[in-house]
Motif scaffolding. Sequence first.
Motif: not given
Length: 461
Positions: A189-194, A409-410
């Motif tokens: 899972i690569k979340p939205t930055v921030g 991007l997420c």
Amino acid sequence: MSQSVARSRTNHETIARNSSLPLEAIETAYDRIEAERHRNCWIYLRPREEALEACRKLVARARTGENLPLLGIPFGVKDNIDVEGMPTTAACPAFSYTPWHSAHSVERLTAAGAICLGKTNLDQFATGLSGARSPYGPCASVADARYIAGGSSSGSAVAVAAGHVAFALGTDTGGSGRIPAGFNNIVGIKPTVGLVSSRGLVPNCPTIDCVSVFCNTASDGEAILEIIEGFDFEDPYSRLPRAFSFATGTEPSFRFGRIAAADLECFGMPECGELYERACERFTQIGGTAIEVDFAPFRQAGELMFSGPWVAERHSAIASLIDIDSGSLLDVTRTVLGSAAGYSAIDTFGAIHRLHRLRRDAEAIFAGIDALVVPTAPRPFTLEEMDRDPITLNNRLGYYSYFANLLDLCGVAVPNAILPNGMPMGVTLLAPAWHDRALIGLAQRFEASAGRAAFELKPGG
């Protein structure tokens, strides 16, 4: 270790009553870790009895009625993320320090009852996508010890895939939270930055760094994300979500972008392209409509990561922590960071202006699709191949991942299929920032189409 993150949350009372369940899970985890030291996935391991005592105390608290949704779940933390009382090395022994406080994400997990077993291996200072750039030894894929695990969050992915822990935290700047998931047949899972605080994270490229999650199912990843997400005023890179609603990913029909067959890049391994085609067919079978998109804006944005001045941000961040020319770094790390000297402030602003144009091109593409599906990596490489040409092959690994954070991007990386040589290959779903839940919903449907057993931990190696 039969428990899982998602199942533990629903069986909280049962686990609190039967203290042997989480204690058995911890014991099993340590037995596996000690039997598989050859995997090189741990840099620091918490003493077994200390973890067991922490588990006993958590069970006692749960029996008083305290809500601990992750009660007794063992997890690992990439060794560029602080854990109180455990050394942080970023895979550079000369840099090692022991923090007084855990990273914000780790604090939230331990407050929810999860038990950190230790710190996992990585490419030095998170500079790499192979898992082979560490003085603590390279990490190989759990599927085949001849092949790389992927990086830089190699140890976290291997620890999950080998059944050492239920989940692990990694980081992602240019693909480090996705590529190791693909080569180890797990979810990333690569979340939205921030979305998740980066406070307590050793910086790499601070403007695009993010904490990521490795787990066995998208449902487990969603459960962890619910715990660690949230605005953190003390983190200057934390962001508040935009105030409008999104699709959940459960709608019967959806549109997904795909790369045209003629534009697929597999760097000499066409069978990887065949597996991507199979994934696109599966997305169609679960209600998706495939739309071919122009991959050029994404490819061009990715080129800015290491063939552009963003390597200078990496140099700036790491140089503030350690003398790059002191001899403490691996040669390959020093070579990568040394390339920053070739970019001027003029180059940097020119690249920023170009990136804004590419972001607008990407926005136009996403206006017509709900998600973009790409291979998680073009192809696997052996450890021997990476050793011969570490920089060229590393950049090839990032072909489908480098652009994501630059374009805001997420993403969710999910297992797809197995190559004839036995190596797993994944695909990654991508969408604009704050569409994390919609992507997880699509990933859950994709998992179900493959008949994957939901919520089960990987069996031991």
